[in-house]
Write a protein that holds these residues in place. Structure first.
Motif, PDB file in Angstrom:
ATOM      1  N   ALA A 167       0.824  -1.205   0.000  1.00 19.58           N
ATOM      2  CA  ALA A 167       0.000   0.000   0.000  1.00 19.58           C
ATOM      3  C   ALA A 167       0.859   1.256   0.000  1.00 19.58           C
ATOM      4  O   ALA A 167       0.538   2.249  -0.663  1.00 19.58           O
ATOM      5  CB  ALA A 167      -0.936  -0.010   1.212  1.00 19.58           C
ATOM      6  N   ALA A 168       1.978   1.216   0.731  1.00 23.52           N
ATOM      7  CA  ALA A 168       2.874   2.363   0.747  1.00 23.52           C
ATOM      8  C   ALA A 168       3.503   2.591  -0.627  1.00 23.52           C
ATOM      9  O   ALA A 168       3.632   3.734  -1.081  1.00 23.52           O
ATOM     10  CB  ALA A 168       3.967   2.151   1.801  1.00 23.52           C
ATOM     11  N   GLU A 174      -7.736  -7.963   5.813  1.00 25.39           N
ATOM     12  CA  GLU A 174      -7.360  -7.463   7.138  1.00 25.39           C
ATOM     13  C   GLU A 174      -6.787  -6.055   7.076  1.00 25.39           C
ATOM     14  O   GLU A 174      -7.119  -5.189   7.905  1.00 25.39           O
ATOM     15  CB  GLU A 174      -6.323  -8.411   7.756  1.00 25.39           C
ATOM     16  CG  GLU A 174      -5.746  -7.926   9.078  1.00 25.39           C
ATOM     17  CD  GLU A 174      -4.584  -8.777   9.566  1.00 25.39           C
ATOM     18  OE1 GLU A 174      -3.862  -8.330  10.479  1.00 25.39           O
ATOM     19  OE2 GLU A 174      -4.393  -9.904   9.027  1.00 25.39           O
ATOM     20  N   VAL A 175      -5.938  -5.789   6.099  1.00 24.41           N
ATOM     21  CA  VAL A 175      -5.202  -4.536   6.051  1.00 24.41           C
ATOM     22  C   VAL A 175      -5.986  -3.418   5.379  1.00 24.41           C
ATOM     23  O   VAL A 175      -5.845  -2.239   5.745  1.00 24.41           O
ATOM     24  CB  VAL A 175      -3.846  -4.750   5.342  1.00 24.41           C
ATOM     25  CG1 VAL A 175      -3.126  -3.429   5.121  1.00 24.41           C
ATOM     26  CG2 VAL A 175      -2.978  -5.704   6.146  1.00 24.41           C
ATOM     27  N   ALA A 176      -6.817  -3.742   4.401  1.00 21.59           N
ATOM     28  CA  ALA A 176      -7.484  -2.719   3.584  1.00 21.59           C
ATOM     29  C   ALA A 176      -8.163  -1.622   4.396  1.00 21.59           C
ATOM     30  O   ALA A 176      -8.048  -0.435   4.046  1.00 21.59           O
ATOM     31  CB  ALA A 176      -8.477  -3.383   2.628  1.00 21.59           C
ATOM     32  N   PRO A 177      -8.884  -1.931   5.478  1.00 24.25           N
ATOM     33  CA  PRO A 177      -9.554  -0.844   6.220  1.00 24.25           C
ATOM     34  C   PRO A 177      -8.601   0.098   6.949  1.00 24.25           C
ATOM     35  O   PRO A 177      -9.021   1.152   7.417  1.00 24.25           O
ATOM     36  CB  PRO A 177     -10.428  -1.610   7.229  1.00 24.25           C
ATOM     37  CG  PRO A 177     -10.540  -2.992   6.697  1.00 24.25           C
ATOM     38  CD  PRO A 177      -9.246  -3.255   6.005  1.00 24.25           C
ATOM     39  N   THR A 178      -7.325  -0.281   7.055  1.00 22.79           N
ATOM     40  CA  THR A 178      -6.378   0.505   7.851  1.00 22.79           C
ATOM     41  C   THR A 178      -5.509   1.432   7.014  1.00 22.79           C
ATOM     42  O   THR A 178      -4.707   2.186   7.580  1.00 22.79           O
ATOM     43  CB  THR A 178      -5.463  -0.430   8.660  1.00 22.79           C
ATOM     44  OG1 THR A 178      -4.547  -1.093   7.770  1.00 22.79           O
ATOM     45  CG2 THR A 178      -6.276  -1.471   9.419  1.00 22.79           C
ATOM     46  N   VAL A 179      -5.616   1.392   5.693  1.00 23.11           N
ATOM     47  CA  VAL A 179      -4.766   2.204   4.825  1.00 23.11           C
ATOM     48  C   VAL A 179      -5.635   3.108   3.948  1.00 23.11           C
ATOM     49  O   VAL A 179      -6.781   2.772   3.644  1.00 23.11           O
ATOM     50  CB  VAL A 179      -3.863   1.319   3.936  1.00 23.11           C
ATOM     51  CG1 VAL A 179      -2.905   0.507   4.796  1.00 23.11           C
ATOM     52  CG2 VAL A 179      -4.680   0.413   3.037  1.00 23.11           C
ATOM     53  N   PRO A 180      -5.114   4.265   3.538  1.00 28.52           N
ATOM     54  CA  PRO A 180      -5.905   5.161   2.687  1.00 28.52           C
ATOM     55  C   PRO A 180      -6.195   4.596   1.299  1.00 28.52           C
ATOM     56  O   PRO A 180      -7.263   4.846   0.728  1.00 28.52           O
ATOM     57  CB  PRO A 180      -5.042   6.419   2.598  1.00 28.52           C
ATOM     58  CG  PRO A 180      -4.096   6.336   3.749  1.00 28.52           C
ATOM     59  CD  PRO A 180      -3.846   4.880   3.959  1.00 28.52           C
ATOM     60  N   ILE A 181      -5.238   3.843   0.741  1.00 34.64           N
ATOM     61  CA  ILE A 181      -5.415   3.304  -0.606  1.00 34.64           C
ATOM     62  C   ILE A 181      -6.583   2.318  -0.607  1.00 34.64           C
ATOM     63  O   ILE A 181      -6.732   1.509   0.298  1.00 34.64           O
ATOM     64  CB  ILE A 181      -4.128   2.587  -1.064  1.00 34.64           C
ATOM     65  CG1 ILE A 181      -2.942   3.544  -1.037  1.00 34.64           C
ATOM     66  CG2 ILE A 181      -4.300   2.007  -2.473  1.00 34.64           C
ATOM     67  CD1 ILE A 181      -3.108   4.766  -1.871  1.00 34.64           C
TER      68      ILE A 181
END
Length: 379
Positions: free
Chosen positions: A78-79, A116-123
């Motif tokens: 995501a970064a 798991e990660v998608a809700p925690t990142v802006p992308i």
């Protein structure tokens, strides 16, 4: 979320470059004035929508068998996406007989980690499932995974070397591919021969599967189309996206039917296909492209759009649409891909002198920011 107004930077709107201020509020474009940020020396473009990319693999499995930090890999991916100006990304994961990183077990790990990660990142991270057409025993699992993980985009591939198998010859690179799958070369070849021999069962199985996926509203694409006839077969199943067509005939057939055409941005940057197929640049020049995808290299979409401008093939408005509005329409996302009031605040901020991406805003949140531009926002 950001609440601000960006001043003194050209903004690439649907009608062209505009010097009007751009406001962001509540994750959307437009709204109240908010804090004022002077972006003199920079320019603002719509966030990039990547309809097909598998560059995440090096984050998920940096060395075969060495690490299993899947969630950390998604965060790193995501970064990287944000640093490349990509605000929406369809992560293309195989569901294939090839095994290893292309097998169902690895796919399930990827799907779980992204969820798991998608809700925690802006992308906005999305999933694409790439199903091998002859992996008949994997169809049920793939269909179940699509439903369970909410996957809205499925693409069909066929990586079997049919000609060599029909001639009884070993495929090239057999040993390397077998090792990646965790099989012996003999077992891998036997598996391929068995799949090839069941070819007569494939069309009916695909007919049924595509009908069920279409009923769920899943967008479907075919990968590496070679002929107009082949494209017509997929069209009859409701498969309306032609990903990376290998010939002008296949791409033209898709265009004549009003279907979406996705090309590889790395192919445009290179100026040629690494596999010896038709050049994506040639297809872009013929108007046979709706979206440029990262494929295996996330920096490529932004670079490819500018390459089309450098070569005089497209103006900057049309070129950038191939990495923003076009892929957004393909994915059925009418709330992004353009800079218009009321749409998602997905923006790329680029340094005018160098065309270097210095900041990315996704859904009204800072996803990436580097260098002097950061001082403008925090001053």
């Amino acid at each position: 979320m950001l609440d601000l107004t960006l001043l003194n930077a050209p903004v690439l709107r649907p009608e062209g470059w505009s010097d009007a201020p751009l406001s962001i509020g509540g994750g959307l474009l437009g709204g109240s004035a908010g804090k004022v940020v002077d972006l003199s020396g920079f320019e603002i473009l719509p966030g990039i929508v990547d309809a097909h990319g598998d560059g995440f693999e090096r984050h998920m499995a940096p060395r075969r068998g060495a690490l299993r930090e899947r969630a950390s890999g998604v965060q790193a991916c995501a970064a990287e996406l944000a640093a490349c100006g990509i605000t929406t990304a369809a992560l293309a994961q195989f569901w294939s007989w090839e095994g290893g990183m292309r097998g169902p077990e690895f796919a399930e790990e990827v799907f779980a980690a992204v969820t798991e990660v998608a809700p925690t990142v802006p992308i906005d991270l999305r999933l694409q499932l790439r199903l091998e057409t002859h992996f008949l025993d994997g169809f049920a699992g793939a269909e179940e995974a699509i439903a369970r993980w909410g996957i809205s985009y499925a693409v069909f591939n066929d990586h079997l070397p049919h000609r060599r198998l029909a001639e009884g010859r070993k495929p090239p690179r057999l040993t390397g591919q077998a090792l990646k799958s965790g099989r012996s070369p003999e077992a891998h070849l036997a598996l391929m021969m068995g799949l090839h021999d069941r070819g007569d069962e494939v069309p009916a199985a695909l007919d049924g599967l595509c009908a069920r996926l279409a009923a769920r509203g899943v967008t479907m694409g075919s990968h590496d189309d070679r002929t107009a006839e082949g494209r017509a077969e997929w069209r009859a199943r409701g498969v309306r996206v032609s990903e990376f067509p290998e010939t002008v005939a296949a791409a033209q057939a898709a265009r004549d039917a009003g279907e979406f055409i996705v090309l590889g941005a790395p192919n445009v940057v290179r100026g040629a296909s690494h596999a010896g197929n038709v050049s994506a640049l040639e297809l872009v020049g013929m108007g046979l492209c709706d979206a440029l995808a990262s494929d295996y290299h996330y920096p490529a979409p932004a670079r490819a759009a500018w390459r089309c401008v450098e070569l005089g093939m497209l103006d900057e408005i049309a070129a950038w649409k191939l990495v923003s509005e076009g892929p957004a329409r393909l994915l059925g996302l009418s709330d992004r891909g353009r800079i218009e009031d009321g749409l998602r605040a997905d923006l790329v901020i680029r340094e005018q002198a160098t065309r270097r991406i210095v900041a990315t805003i996704a859904g009204g949140r800072v996803a990436y920011m580097s260098g002097d531009v950061a001082g403008r926002f925090i001053a």
